[in-house]
Design a protein around this motif. Structure first.
Motif, PDB file in Angstrom:
ATOM      1  N   ASP A 195      -9.776   8.707  -3.240  1.00  0.00           N
ATOM      2  CA  ASP A 195      -9.297   8.940  -4.609  1.00  0.00           C
ATOM      3  C   ASP A 195      -7.769   9.028  -4.655  1.00  0.00           C
ATOM      4  O   ASP A 195      -7.134   8.490  -5.573  1.00  0.00           O
ATOM      5  CB  ASP A 195      -9.909  10.219  -5.176  1.00  0.00           C
ATOM      6  N   LEU A 196      -7.185   9.707  -3.674  1.00  0.00           N
ATOM      7  CA  LEU A 196      -5.729   9.833  -3.638  1.00  0.00           C
ATOM      8  C   LEU A 196      -5.072   8.464  -3.474  1.00  0.00           C
ATOM      9  O   LEU A 196      -4.057   8.165  -4.135  1.00  0.00           O
ATOM     10  CB  LEU A 196      -5.312  10.758  -2.493  1.00  0.00           C
ATOM     11  N   PHE A 197      -5.618   7.632  -2.600  1.00  0.00           N
ATOM     12  CA  PHE A 197      -5.065   6.295  -2.417  1.00  0.00           C
ATOM     13  C   PHE A 197      -5.239   5.447  -3.674  1.00  0.00           C
ATOM     14  O   PHE A 197      -4.346   4.660  -4.027  1.00  0.00           O
ATOM     15  CB  PHE A 197      -5.713   5.601  -1.216  1.00  0.00           C
ATOM     16  N   GLN A 198      -6.365   5.607  -4.365  1.00  0.00           N
ATOM     17  CA  GLN A 198      -6.574   4.835  -5.582  1.00  0.00           C
ATOM     18  C   GLN A 198      -5.597   5.246  -6.679  1.00  0.00           C
ATOM     19  O   GLN A 198      -5.110   4.396  -7.435  1.00  0.00           O
ATOM     20  CB  GLN A 198      -8.020   4.988  -6.059  1.00  0.00           C
ATOM     21  N   VAL A 251       0.845  -1.198   0.000  1.00  0.00           N
ATOM     22  CA  VAL A 251       0.000   0.000   0.000  1.00  0.00           C
ATOM     23  C   VAL A 251       0.883   1.252   0.000  1.00  0.00           C
ATOM     24  O   VAL A 251       1.606   1.524   0.962  1.00  0.00           O
ATOM     25  CB  VAL A 251      -0.936   0.013   1.229  1.00  0.00           C
ATOM     26  N   LYS A 252       0.808   2.010  -1.085  1.00  0.00           N
ATOM     27  CA  LYS A 252       1.600   3.221  -1.227  1.00  0.00           C
ATOM     28  C   LYS A 252       0.852   4.420  -0.653  1.00  0.00           C
ATOM     29  O   LYS A 252      -0.342   4.620  -0.934  1.00  0.00           O
ATOM     30  CB  LYS A 252       1.916   3.496  -2.699  1.00  0.00           C
ATOM     31  N   ASN A 275      -2.320   3.743  -5.868  1.00  0.00           N
ATOM     32  CA  ASN A 275      -2.344   2.280  -5.837  1.00  0.00           C
ATOM     33  C   ASN A 275      -3.253   1.757  -6.943  1.00  0.00           C
ATOM     34  O   ASN A 275      -4.424   1.433  -6.694  1.00  0.00           O
ATOM     35  CB  ASN A 275      -2.843   1.787  -4.475  1.00  0.00           C
ATOM     36  N   PRO A 276      -2.771   1.681  -8.175  1.00  0.00           N
ATOM     37  CA  PRO A 276      -3.590   1.179  -9.278  1.00  0.00           C
ATOM     38  C   PRO A 276      -4.170  -0.190  -8.960  1.00  0.00           C
ATOM     39  O   PRO A 276      -3.476  -1.067  -8.437  1.00  0.00           O
ATOM     40  CB  PRO A 276      -2.596   1.108 -10.441  1.00  0.00           C
ATOM     41  N   GLY A 277      -5.448  -0.349  -9.243  1.00  0.00           N
ATOM     42  CA  GLY A 277      -6.116  -1.622  -8.969  1.00  0.00           C
ATOM     43  C   GLY A 277      -6.785  -1.685  -7.620  1.00  0.00           C
ATOM     44  O   GLY A 277      -7.433  -2.691  -7.300  1.00  0.00           O
ATOM     45  N   LEU A 278      -6.652  -0.630  -6.805  1.00  0.00           N
ATOM     46  CA  LEU A 278      -7.314  -0.602  -5.496  1.00  0.00           C
ATOM     47  C   LEU A 278      -8.774  -0.205  -5.682  1.00  0.00           C
ATOM     48  O   LEU A 278      -9.071   0.941  -6.018  1.00  0.00           O
ATOM     49  CB  LEU A 278      -6.610   0.393  -4.574  1.00  0.00           C
ATOM     50  N   PRO A 279      -9.718  -1.130  -5.474  1.00  0.00           N
ATOM     51  CA  PRO A 279     -11.135  -0.790  -5.645  1.00  0.00           C
ATOM     52  C   PRO A 279     -11.653   0.023  -4.465  1.00  0.00           C
ATOM     53  O   PRO A 279     -11.123  -0.053  -3.353  1.00  0.00           O
ATOM     54  CB  PRO A 279     -11.826  -2.156  -5.721  1.00  0.00           C
ATOM     55  N   SER A 280     -12.692   0.793  -4.704  1.00  0.00           N
ATOM     56  CA  SER A 280     -13.227   1.663  -3.655  1.00  0.00           C
ATOM     57  C   SER A 280     -13.818   0.867  -2.496  1.00  0.00           C
ATOM     58  O   SER A 280     -13.907   1.387  -1.373  1.00  0.00           O
ATOM     59  CB  SER A 280     -14.281   2.603  -4.240  1.00  0.00           C
TER      60      SER A 280
END
Length: 213
Positions: free
Chosen positions: A155-158, A133-134, A161-166
């Motif tokens: 949104d910032l975490f997504q 987790v970045k 982190n590409p591929g992180l679903p909401s």
């Protein structure tokens, strides 16, 4: 009135305590479905724990609260029996991950014992989860007080982190301040949907993100 007192107690209970209504009392080490990685925003914790060792000019932003085994059906195992006590080497390993010895001991006893991995295995898994987790650049430690809506934090975490679903991330607040970000991971440490009980818990509108101490 009794009901009013109860409401006040519930409203002011710490987030970790608020989870206790979904614990499992028949916990078995190694029997769980996925992990919840809990990242705590240290400056919010330090608003009410100024004397804690993590709040003495360290400048922490997000820190590891814990890596928690979870059940898909909801709830989690805790305080599993049969695990060997931590060795000095394992404590030294864990001290590289946790900001205080007290937190390390608590997290191992309550959650680590239920992974079935042993001390070294648990701390290694937590280290790997932290690497998965970045932290978004916009949420790195800062001396500036900021405000964002919870959705903006997601949104910032997504984006980081590409591929992180909401449905695999939850933002938790302590009153008007950001307290934690939770991310759900498979046992292989890939992103997965959380169970329905793991959800964001913040007021509407923007939440405050305290500056580092």
């Amino acid at each position: 009135m009794p009901w009013l007192l109860l409401a006040v107690v519930l409203a002011t209970a710490p987030l970790a305590q608020a989870r206790n209504d979904r614990r499992s009392d028949d916990s078995v080490a190694g029997v769980f479905d996925y992990y919840l990685l809990a990242l705590s925003w240290s400056p919010t914790f330090c608003l009410t724990h100024a004397d804690n060792e993590q709040c003495t000019g360290k400048g922490y932003g997000f820190v590891l609260h814990g890596l928690w085994p979870q059940y898909d059906r909801g709830g989690w195992p805790q305080f599993c029996k049969g695990a060997a006590p931590l060795t000095a080497a394992e404590r030294a390993q864990g001290s590289n991950l946790y900001v205080s010895g007290q937190l390390l001991s608590h997290e191992w006893k309550k959650h680590g014992t239920c992974t079935g991995l042993g001390g070294a295995g648990y701390f290694s898994q937590a280290d790997k989860a932290l690497a998965v987790v970045k932290i978004p650049p916009a949420l790195q430690p800062s001396t500036t007080y900021r405000s964002l809506e919870p959705k903006a934090i997601v949104d910032l975490f997504q984006r980081a982190n590409p591929g992180l679903p909401s449905n695999a991330i939850a933002v938790r607040c302590n009153g008007p301040e950001l307290a934690e970000v939770w991310v759900c991971l498979t046992k292989d440490l890939t992103f997965k949907a959380c169970d329905n009980g793991v959800r964001s818990q913040c007021r509407s509108g923007e939440v405050r993100i305290p500056a580092v101490r």
